[in-house]
Design a protein around this motif. Structure first.
Motif, mmCIF file in Angstrom:
data_model
loop_
_atom_site.group_PDB
_atom_site.id
_atom_site.type_symbol
_atom_site.label_atom_id
_atom_site.label_comp_id
_atom_site.label_asym_id
_atom_site.label_seq_id
_atom_site.Cartn_x
_atom_site.Cartn_y
_atom_site.Cartn_z
ATOM 1 N N LYS B 282 0.794 -1.291 -0.113
ATOM 2 C CA LYS B 282 -0.145 0.026 0.000
ATOM 3 C C LYS B 282 0.901 1.128 0.098
ATOM 4 O O LYS B 282 1.623 1.454 0.814
ATOM 5 C CB LYS B 282 -0.902 -0.021 1.251
ATOM 6 C CG LYS B 282 -2.062 0.970 1.107
ATOM 7 C CD LYS B 282 -2.984 0.817 2.298
ATOM 8 C CE LYS B 282 -3.858 1.732 2.146
ATOM 9 N NZ LYS B 282 -5.201 1.551 3.090
ATOM 10 N N TYR B 283 0.696 1.945 -0.982
ATOM 11 C CA TYR B 283 1.438 3.415 -1.152
ATOM 12 C C TYR B 283 0.428 4.578 -0.339
ATOM 13 O O TYR B 283 -0.810 4.533 -0.884
ATOM 14 C CB TYR B 283 1.582 3.713 -2.546
ATOM 15 C CG TYR B 283 2.653 2.638 -3.054
ATOM 16 C CD1 TYR B 283 2.142 1.531 -3.448
ATOM 17 C CD2 TYR B 283 3.889 3.232 -3.396
ATOM 18 C CE1 TYR B 283 3.114 0.519 -4.004
ATOM 19 C CE2 TYR B 283 4.863 2.027 -3.640
ATOM 20 C CZ TYR B 283 4.333 0.765 -4.046
ATOM 21 O OH TYR B 283 5.544 0.080 -4.503
ATOM 22 N N GLY B 284 0.744 5.416 0.407
ATOM 23 C CA GLY B 284 -0.154 6.311 1.004
ATOM 24 C C GLY B 284 -0.242 7.471 0.074
ATOM 25 O O GLY B 284 0.466 7.549 -1.001
ATOM 26 N N SER B 287 3.082 9.476 -0.490
ATOM 27 C CA SER B 287 4.502 8.392 -0.533
ATOM 28 C C SER B 287 5.048 9.058 -1.809
ATOM 29 O O SER B 287 4.460 9.607 -2.968
ATOM 30 C CB SER B 287 4.139 7.062 -0.743
ATOM 31 O OG SER B 287 3.389 6.927 -1.878
ATOM 32 N N LEU B 299 3.875 -1.028 3.642
ATOM 33 C CA LEU B 299 3.220 0.368 3.676
ATOM 34 C C LEU B 299 4.269 1.100 3.853
ATOM 35 O O LEU B 299 5.220 1.494 4.442
ATOM 36 C CB LEU B 299 2.365 0.256 5.229
ATOM 37 C CG LEU B 299 1.446 -0.739 5.518
ATOM 38 C CD1 LEU B 299 1.054 -0.626 6.984
ATOM 39 C CD2 LEU B 299 0.006 0.030 4.855
#
Lengths: 387, 371
Positions: B282-284, B287, B299
């Motif tokens: 998962k890429y915020g 990011s 993460l």
């Protein structure tokens, strides 16, 4: 065959016609979900974590991909010598054969299979729901209450209640009314299509229902109301957690997008309850020097050279330089070529978006209302400009 | 293909105890985000149709056995043959040599005796390579060699000790062996620690040297070079040898090059490895990731460039990871800055910590280092 306390029967024959072209060639439970999963992974992983070692999977509609995906169940640790996964398609006997008429009829046709394990309880599951659940807790409650049937239920928003099978209970949780898709619901407790039956009782009910003319041979429409009428002890099991029926394009899209929330309802990162799947062994994803990745879920084997945002990118996807993907779900092995654009779309497995092509409508303020563009498996967007 | 069995020796460490190799044999060193060094040797054998592979265990057996399981991922969980766990000769001492100790083979003559295969492939785990072993085997048969040594022609990057190397004639027949010291820029046929040999001949050699157990197998070949028909087979493609912390770092960073990724991981021969069922990464929203290889289950909220992230790594917001290798389940806390650093499994880097190595001298952080 050894006697089992309980076995699971998983209904996986659904065509999923409301998912349009995505399920044109595959059964709904085989549809890819959440970057690296297929819908059926959730039920099978739940079985595995609930220590169920025998699962009958009832298939009917275009089962080829589903069958090969399930294999012998080793991805879910279900390849045991005295149980395991059994794919149960409709079959022919001395009296001829026919397609499964309804959910209850599918189980009725496989009474011999279930009998061979002499189970005390049978767990009925649907292969098209997204949720993590330990069925053992439900079985414990079923036993503690001395129930004949336990129906797993979840609170849904009142405005959506008329889409579900609605349960009305007394204060002890005993079901007093069951209405399938009521116009005016008197409760917002929805059946999740997950049932535990005493096998002896279920067998008799299936035989009785089969003999009834005009019955649709469906659990929600026929079996449960019949048992309720007969005064059997039906209880509701209150499930706490995330559960989603992904039967429509909108709900499928929404369920994928919910995984991008900061704290998604469905926790895929739970080390105690990993969701298992069968995927090819691919190298890690490569994010290129000029790539931009923002709020995305990306699976192994992807090569991202362009820009992606607010999207779910499945196994083996390639995004070329200059390409841009927003608010979309890219199913396994989609290729988005140079300078192409994908907005609010779902692309089928191995779909190709040719250079400079645009799929979907660019985001505007009313974007939420615009419909979702869908590209079928192996479809090519952009014709044969450079062919 | 003729019946052939494999032996992989996991009984060797890195030459220098520099953090990454300290608790693990080279075979179990994690590589390229999701693999272990052992995967290359094992996959090369399996991809050549070999269905029985013996694994000689190191003194620290846990990381190797944990990775292999029953061999299912390599299609070696079989009734006949499959994965065969062999005892290593070493208990306590960590051999730093990179050849084959004769003693390891002597311990396992049963495995060799009780098999009807005509040929044996021997390999260790020091190389990152995806090679077609069938080609080497075809040459072995065509030329009627007793032994085929797999080599790689390399240009020496600096003055380097190459150990014992084979001196060959123009067509690759080995004339003799000698200790080589290459000058920078000189081309050398470096031994890839892989051999094809007839099973009976291997047994004869083992039985003929019962009393010199510490000897390296190459040393034995040197003694018999004049009597045996030994030929070299040169690996055509990418070949990455790892024998130190620095070469580990260099080889790892080479994995960021698309042409090398393509050759190693996207050809018709797959590199197989243990499956761990981690979710996608998962890429915020804020990011920033560039030129990096990222495994599943991570993460990422911070900045990552020219780096390799293993499974389950967490990069918090405001953290910067540049030219680093972050191994499994590490957490790089907010505001931390890492440059030219290898962070080993399960380590946690505290907020606002700044650690910088040099490209030619990388730092290694372990879980117990307390950063």
């Amino acid at each position: 065959m050894p006697k089992k306390e309980w076995i699971a029967m998983l209904l996986a024959g659904g065509q999923g016609s409301r998912l349009g072209v995505l399920t044109r060639h595959i059964a709904k439970p085989a549809l890819a979900f959440g970057g690296k999963y297929r819908i059926i992974d959730f039920s099978l992983s739940n079985c595995s974590h609930s220590h169920i070692d025998t699962v009958g999977i009832l298939t009917q509609y275009k089962p080829f991909l589903l069958n090969s995906y399930i294999g012998i169940g080793s991805a879910w640790d279900l390849d045991t010598s005295d149980g395991g996964v059994h794919i149960l398609p409709p079959f022919v006997g001395e009296q001829g054969g026919r397609w499964y008429k309804g959910t209850a009829n599918a189980i009725y046709e496989n009474i011999d299979f279930i009998n061979s394990y002499e189970p005390e309880f049978v767990l009925i599951l649907s292969g098209d729901h997204i949720y993590n659940m330990n069925y053992e807790k439900m079985l414990d409650e079923h036993k503690a209450k001395g129930a004949d049937v336990t129906v797993s239920a979840i609170q849904v928003p009142w405005e959506e209640a008329s889409r579900f099978g609605i349960i009305t209970t007394d204060p002890e949780g005993r079901i007093i009314k069951f209405s399938e898709k009521p116009v005016k619901p008197d409760s917002n407790l929805a059946s999740m299509g997950i049932y535990i039956f005493k096998w002896k009782l279920l067998k008799e009910a299936l035989q009785k229902d089969e003999a009834r003319p005009g019955s649709e041979n469906d659990f929600g429409k026929n079996i449960l109301p019949m048992l309720l009428e007969e005064g059997k002890r039906l209880f509701s099991y209150d499930f706490q957690g995330y559960w989603k029926d992904v039967g429509t394009l909108e709900s499928y899209y929404e369920a994928n997008m919910e995984l991008l929330h900061e704290e998604p309802g469905l926790n895929l990162y739970d080390r105690e309850h990993p969701v298992y799947s069968t995927i090819p062994i691919l190298p890690p994803q490569y994010i290129g020097p000029n790539a931009k990745v923002s709020n995305c879920l990306v699976a192994n084997g992807c090569t991202i050279l362009g820009e992606i945002s607010n999207s779910v990118i499945s196994t083996g996807v390639t995004i070329a330089e200059g390409a841009k993907v927003e608010h979309s779900i890219l199913l396994p092995y989609t290729t988005v070529l140079e300078d192409a654009r994908v907005y609010r779309a779902i692309t089928g497995e191995k779909a190709v978006i040719k250079p400079h092509c645009i799929l979907g409508t660019e985001s505007r303020s009313d974007q939420r209302k615009s419909s979702i563009a869908v590209l079928a498996d192996r479809a090519v967007c952009g014709g044969s400009r450079h062919a | 293909m003729e019946k052939m069995i494999g032996i992989i020796s996991c009984n060797y460490g890195l030459e220098y105890p520099e953090g990454i190799g300290e608790r693990r044999p080279l075979a179990a060193i994690p590589f390229a985000g999701r693999y272990q060094m052992l995967d290359f040797a094992l996959s090369n054998m399996v991809n050549a149709g070999i269905r029985t592979v013996g694994i000689i265990l190191p003194s620290n057996i846990r990381p190797v056995l944990d990775h292999l399981g029953a061999g299912k991922e390599w299609k070696l969980g079989r009734k006949e043959g499959g994965l065969v766990i062999l005892q290593g000769s070493d208990s306590g001492i960590f051999p730093r040599s990179n050849g084959f100790l004769l003693r390891d083979l002597q311990k396992n003559t049963d495995y060799l005796e009780n098999n009807a295969a005509e040929y044996v492939v021997l390999s260790n785990c020091s190389n990152v390579v995806n090679m077609d072993c069938r080609q080497a085997f075809l040459q072995h048969k065509k030329d009627g060699a007793d032994i085929t040594l797999i080599v790689k022609e390399l240009i020496a990057e600096q003055e380097d000790e190459f150990g014992l190397i084979a001196v060959t004639d123009r067509s690759g027949w080995v004339l003799n062996f000698e200790q080589a010291k290459a000058k920078s820029g000189q081309s050398v046929q470096r031994f890839a620690n892989m051999i094809i040999i007839k099973r009976r001949l291997l047994l004869d050699i083992i039985h003929g040297h019962k009393n010199i157990e510490y000897e390296d197998f190459m040393e034995i070949l040197r003694i018999h070079a004049s009597k045996l028909k030994i030929k070299t087979f040169s690996i055509p493609g990418y070949f990455g040898r790892i024998d130190s912390k620095q070469t580990y770092f260099q080889r790892s960073m080479e994995m960021l090059r698309p042409e090398i990724q393509k050759e190693l991981f996207w050809g018709s021969r797959q590199i197989l490895t243990r499956v761990r069922d981690r979710p996608p990464t998962k890429y915020g929203p804020i990011s920033s990731v560039h030129d990096s290889l990222v495994s599943s289950g991570c993460l990422i909220h911070g900045t990552v460039s020219q780096s390799i992230l293993f499974r389950g790594a967490v990069i918090e917001a405001g953290a910067q990871v540049i030219n680093c290798i972050i191994m499994k389940n590490c957490r790089i806390s907010r505001g931390a800055i890492l440059e030219n650093v290898i962070v080993t499994k399960n380590a946690m880097v505290h907020p606002d910590t700044v650690i910088k190595g040099r490209p030619d001298h990388v730092m290694v952080l372990n879980r117990d280092d307390g950063f």
